[in-house]
Design a protein around this motif. Structure first.
Motif, PDB file in Angstrom:
ATOM      1  N   ALA A  32       0.809  -1.217   0.000  1.00 15.04           N
ATOM      2  CA  ALA A  32       0.000   0.000   0.000  1.00 15.04           C
ATOM      3  C   ALA A  32       0.843   1.268   0.000  1.00 15.04           C
ATOM      4  O   ALA A  32       0.304   2.365   0.082  1.00 15.04           O
ATOM      5  N   PRO A  79       3.385   4.074  -1.630  1.00  8.16           N
ATOM      6  CA  PRO A  79       3.738   4.589  -2.953  1.00  8.16           C
ATOM      7  C   PRO A  79       5.244   4.488  -3.238  1.00  8.16           C
ATOM      8  O   PRO A  79       5.654   4.690  -4.372  1.00  8.16           O
ATOM      9  N   LEU A 131       9.463  10.827  11.389  1.00 10.63           N
ATOM     10  CA  LEU A 131       8.542  10.301  12.410  1.00 10.63           C
ATOM     11  C   LEU A 131       9.323   9.457  13.413  1.00 10.63           C
ATOM     12  O   LEU A 131      10.308   8.817  13.053  1.00 10.63           O
ATOM     13  N   ALA A 190       2.668   1.879  13.311  1.00  9.40           N
ATOM     14  CA  ALA A 190       1.981   3.167  13.395  1.00  9.40           C
ATOM     15  C   ALA A 190       2.805   4.271  12.749  1.00  9.40           C
ATOM     16  O   ALA A 190       2.276   5.118  12.011  1.00  9.40           O
ATOM     17  N   ALA A 232       2.919   3.844   8.950  1.00 12.02           N
ATOM     18  CA  ALA A 232       1.650   4.304   8.379  1.00 12.02           C
ATOM     19  C   ALA A 232       1.638   5.824   8.253  1.00 12.02           C
ATOM     20  O   ALA A 232       1.264   6.376   7.201  1.00 12.02           O
ATOM     21  N   MET A 233       2.084   6.517   9.306  1.00 14.28           N
ATOM     22  CA  MET A 233       2.115   7.979   9.216  1.00 14.28           C
ATOM     23  C   MET A 233       3.109   8.433   8.150  1.00 14.28           C
ATOM     24  O   MET A 233       2.870   9.423   7.450  1.00 14.28           O
ATOM     25  N   ILE A 276       3.905   6.862   5.373  1.00 15.37           N
ATOM     26  CA  ILE A 276       3.252   6.673   4.071  1.00 15.37           C
ATOM     27  C   ILE A 276       2.301   7.834   3.788  1.00 15.37           C
ATOM     28  O   ILE A 276       2.278   8.404   2.697  1.00 15.37           O
ATOM     29  N   GLY A 277       1.533   8.210   4.805  1.00 13.40           N
ATOM     30  CA  GLY A 277       0.642   9.351   4.651  1.00 13.40           C
ATOM     31  C   GLY A 277       1.402  10.623   4.319  1.00 13.40           C
ATOM     32  O   GLY A 277       1.004  11.406   3.443  1.00 13.40           O
ATOM     33  N   ARG A 278       2.525  10.819   4.985  1.00 13.24           N
ATOM     34  CA  ARG A 278       3.296  12.039   4.737  1.00 13.24           C
ATOM     35  C   ARG A 278       3.894  12.078   3.340  1.00 13.24           C
ATOM     36  O   ARG A 278       4.028  13.147   2.740  1.00 13.24           O
ATOM     37  N   VAL A 279       4.272  10.904   2.832  1.00 12.63           N
ATOM     38  CA  VAL A 279       4.777  10.873   1.467  1.00 12.63           C
ATOM     39  C   VAL A 279       3.669  11.349   0.517  1.00 12.63           C
ATOM     40  O   VAL A 279       3.917  12.146  -0.407  1.00 12.63           O
ATOM     41  N   ALA A 280       2.466  10.884   0.782  1.00 14.18           N
ATOM     42  CA  ALA A 280       1.335  11.358  -0.027  1.00 14.18           C
ATOM     43  C   ALA A 280       1.129  12.858   0.155  1.00 14.18           C
ATOM     44  O   ALA A 280       0.903  13.600  -0.807  1.00 14.18           O
ATOM     45  N   LEU A 281       1.229  13.311   1.394  1.00 12.00           N
ATOM     46  CA  LEU A 281       1.027  14.736   1.676  1.00 12.00           C
ATOM     47  C   LEU A 281       2.062  15.598   0.955  1.00 12.00           C
ATOM     48  O   LEU A 281       1.747  16.714   0.513  1.00 12.00           O
ATOM     49  N   GLN A 289       3.075  15.354  -1.880  1.00 12.86           N
ATOM     50  CA  GLN A 289       2.644  15.622  -3.270  1.00 12.86           C
ATOM     51  C   GLN A 289       1.912  16.955  -3.388  1.00 12.86           C
ATOM     52  O   GLN A 289       1.797  17.505  -4.480  1.00 12.86           O
ATOM     53  N   THR A 290       1.397  17.465  -2.294  1.00 13.25           N
ATOM     54  CA  THR A 290       0.632  18.726  -2.354  1.00 13.25           C
ATOM     55  C   THR A 290       1.542  19.937  -2.205  1.00 13.25           C
ATOM     56  O   THR A 290       1.077  21.068  -2.307  1.00 13.25           O
ATOM     57  N   ALA A 321      -0.518   8.855  -4.866  1.00 10.54           N
ATOM     58  CA  ALA A 321       0.219   8.131  -3.832  1.00 10.54           C
ATOM     59  C   ALA A 321      -0.681   7.279  -2.948  1.00 10.54           C
ATOM     60  O   ALA A 321      -0.215   6.676  -1.988  1.00 10.54           O
ATOM     61  N   ALA A 376      -3.959  12.403   4.421  1.00 10.65           N
ATOM     62  CA  ALA A 376      -2.656  11.743   4.563  1.00 10.65           C
ATOM     63  C   ALA A 376      -2.723  10.674   5.660  1.00 10.65           C
ATOM     64  O   ALA A 376      -2.264   9.540   5.471  1.00 10.65           O
TER      65      ALA A 376
END
Lengths: 219, 219, 219, 219, 219, 219
Positions: free
Chosen positions: D28, D30, D94, D204, D207-208, D210-215, D217-218, E28, E207
């Motif tokens: 899951a 990226p 993190l 945990a 997971a955060m 992964i979320g930050r990598v997505a974030l 992108q913005t 992502a 995220a």
């Protein structure tokens, strides 16, 4: 049976002001309400020594009233002797600072205090810390007005507006508390001017005392 | 110039115990240390009325000593009159409860209090709240021993171990404070038994007072 | 036996300033006091990496002194390695930030910090949070002076007065702490100008260390 | 670009455990996720000196990876060097303790920590204090298992259940956190047994991340 | 399976803004992300009655999506119904205010909130109190812009800069949070202008949701 | 004019219990007191969805009563819709949980909650956090009694004593609060058995409402 409001300083003038402040509440009280002056107190309570010094005479004063008392209200914003009186008396005992804060906690999320003098603020902070309510405190700011200036009502009200505005807009208060027993006359106008609730501590404590007298009926 | 330790109760016996507790520190003190009994105090300070009641006489007692005082230590775990004495005196003023807590804050992360009586715990809580240190408090647990039981040293020590173990293992304390001025004799053995630091408040406050006397040299 | 004050940066100049700051206290100390420079430290401790980086060499430095040490004082306002040194050493260990805060807690109700740089404030906040004393913090405000400006004493003092006034009147501080080890020279004048106590952290920690040396006599 | 999970101790075995713990998350993510061992670290991080000691080598290790890093995860429950790495790196950083706590704050109202050793609890308390989340902490209780006992999985799980039950029923935790990087294998069974969420900190934090990598992108 | 972002007001325009805000994160994300409008909601959520009123319809809306949901994000800065949705759903549930705060807690030590209206601040304070993060809050200050003014982007950005500067320099914030779901467009420029991280809450929550979807793989 | 007590669940039986609980207070009230059932509410309020779900109908119910209302009391221990009703109404609005806590804060230093079910405790914690009174909370412990067991008065009282004793002796509570609207009958006996004040929340809130009606006379 009577609700006794004890002014722990010796100034009759202050006691009369308290009496006027709570007078409209008498009609709604199940028992008489009497404001009394502690003759042994200093003319004004300004230092920690004054606060501690009035406890002994106040306890004696209240012990003598215990049998005819429905409740006691300690009418000085430092709540002198509140814990001791609670240990001594079997009646409900309220302090005006504590009651004002608890009342403000139902009227807004962060309360601001309008203190007369900067030097009483550390005493307030110790007390709010002991109450465990520091997260609800927006700020405590002094009027820093001397006796002569306080006698000038126009000037006092101007200063209340200035400091109240600072508490509301700078510190984020959404409810204010008058930090002494002698500013009742300004409460309503200040509330109107600032657009947020303003709590007068003698009235707030007397209101809680009336409620407690009712609550005692369930015991 | 002298460090004055004021025992605010009238018991000479307690004053002598304090004197013994701090005696080994005299060799390391730049000034003499004298423990004094407040003749006007009650035999023991057990209620909030006692706490408030000794303030007036204690302030007078200390005012008379001001000129020859290097520092004052108020030697009752309720720190009666600490704020008032600080307003009155220009000397360093320490209280044994406050000093014990501040000392414990350098010896562990969460302190536990060994109180004599359950009924003093709410008073302690108000005080730790006023100090703003509730997040450092692990717990405050009572020995609940009467006067006769306290006279039995074996029994008292057993109880200290039991309550200390509960504070360490149940409440998570990693440093303990003896919650009255009269348990010095047990400090060292309790520390050995429990394996975590145990702070005796008269000693902790006297240590801070000695430091403050040194600090005054820089003024 | 000696109280060792460890300057964890490599600047002799800073060590000399610390030495001068605590010099008047020597007469009141039961043991000699020596300020030492950590040769392996950076010229100044400005980042979190600096703070963490000095811990290893400082532990080694102190281990070598353990046998002749009465107590250790870590003399950097970030208290680097304080917890680690406490685990390593059997001597009293004080940090200047912690000691300054604990001292300020006996001199006022809400302390203000005069920091050199804005970027160290988050580090301070983490530390005061770890100490559990956020309710006693009035504010932490930066001088934001560069090295050249700090060298200009007149300008530095002007800035200390400005920021100190803001902490006192805006944030409600009734005691101030100099937030680095190099501003001793201004302490007394700033206190006089602002009318509230000003704590110099090296002096505060050394005072506590002297007290602890005395306290060790009771062990 | 890669998410780097840094095990700051030198044990390959621990790194492999972390790798297994987060392996199901790779599908899951990226970007690739790589767990690395800090060769310069001690075999295990058990003392504050260990915590502080790994910061320097870890910063160097991460600096070398900066250009190909999407994010860094510091995989030790003391979050060594987290603040320093955040100052050094421009990538999301993190720590597993911080991320576990923040995650637990979305899964329950009061979190309990299952620590291996009692002696790490004061270190945790300082950290939760620095995070400002003490009001969300139900308790932190130790397994107090030695290395040999930890190797016995049946015994370890029994102990996890006992301490977890104590945290849930005694301390009032409604979410639990495994207080070290090596107990992943027990997470799911413990959650099932106790009926409240159990957070594994490496998972945990990853997971955060992964979320930050997505974030990112913005940005 | 899909991450559902629920805009609990009925404005399609707001939903489209949210969609644009998180669009770059889609690449992502391991699953699709869909922003939905709650048709039953009011045009805007401005009062506590609005907050409470949308909970019922939102729960029904989400119940219908449960089977195809990977996670839910509640996209209103009052996090309406967050606790109720967590009780109802077995999926990860994030709220944008909570997620923004938890994210900000990894980017700085004290967060500041840029609120649209002063009257929502007490609601935020209650929420941050419930989250137990008041010690991490630097301040919450209102733009106090009306609908027409908000439509003027230049004016809005000027106001964001002014209030952001006040939060950074006056209140001591080192990270900022945009306190509503509709200011995404300004995030990046504001961050550049003020030099501290600025968190957009929909992005922060999305995220975290992406991370949680990855975390679910380990269950 | 009337004080309206709104039972937000649809159970007439509960409303009758509330009516009995406050009946003795009517003699001391300046206005009639009427307990009303919210027909639209669920039979009992057990989940967060129930709490949020009753707000809309309750606001409508109260809007229709506004003109003849002296004050409103929301009679469910989750205080559903309290903030919303305060925004809607110009009358004093009290919630029974908030009022019980504020009352307990004048009767002891650390309050304990006797909850029916463990699952409501996280909801209470969020609320006490929002109230900013976590430092005054000793503990919140569940009876964990099902409906049938609650119908057995002997068994319920035994359980109240057991849990109350645990709160007093284990958690250190010196005042207790009955954590639901239906246990009035046990208050007095429990207080006698445990020797510390026990607050019944409907009575506490009604007492405060009576006080507020009196306070309104001063407006």
């Amino acid at each position: 049976m009577t609700i006794y409001i004890i002014n722990p300083n010796s100034s009759q003038h202050v006691t009369q002001g308290i009496d006027r402040a709570i007078d409209p509440m008498r009609a709604a009280s199940p028992v008489p309400i009497t404001a009394r002056t502690l003759a042994e107190g200093p003319p004004g309570i300004e230092t920690q020594a004054h606060v501690d010094g009035v406890v002994g005479p106040m306890l004696a004063h209240c012990a003598a009233l215990e049998n005819q008392a429905s409740a006691f209200v300690v009418a000085c914003f430092s709540d002198p002797g509140l814990a001791a009186l609670r240990e001594q008396s079997s009646r409900p005992v309220l302090g005006i600072a504590e009651a004002a804060v608890l009342t403000a906690m139902t009227l807004g999320q962060r309360f601001g205090i309008l203190s007369i003098l900067r030097r009483s603020i550390p005493r307030h902070m110790r007390y709010f810390g002991a109450m465990g309510v520091m997260d609800r405190l927006a700020g405590d700011e002094p009027l820093e007005l001397g006796v002569l200036e306080l006698a000038d009502e126009t000037r006092t009200f101007e200063r209340l507006k200035t400091v109240g505005t600072s508490l509301r807009d700078g510190a984020g208060a959404d409810v204010l508390i008058l930090g002494c027993a002698g500013m009742t006359a300004f409460r309503s106008d200040l509330e109107t001017q600032l657009g947020i609730p303003v709590v007068e501590p003698c009235q707030a404590a007397t209101a809680m005392a009336i409620g407690r007298v009712a609550l005692q009926q369930t015991r």
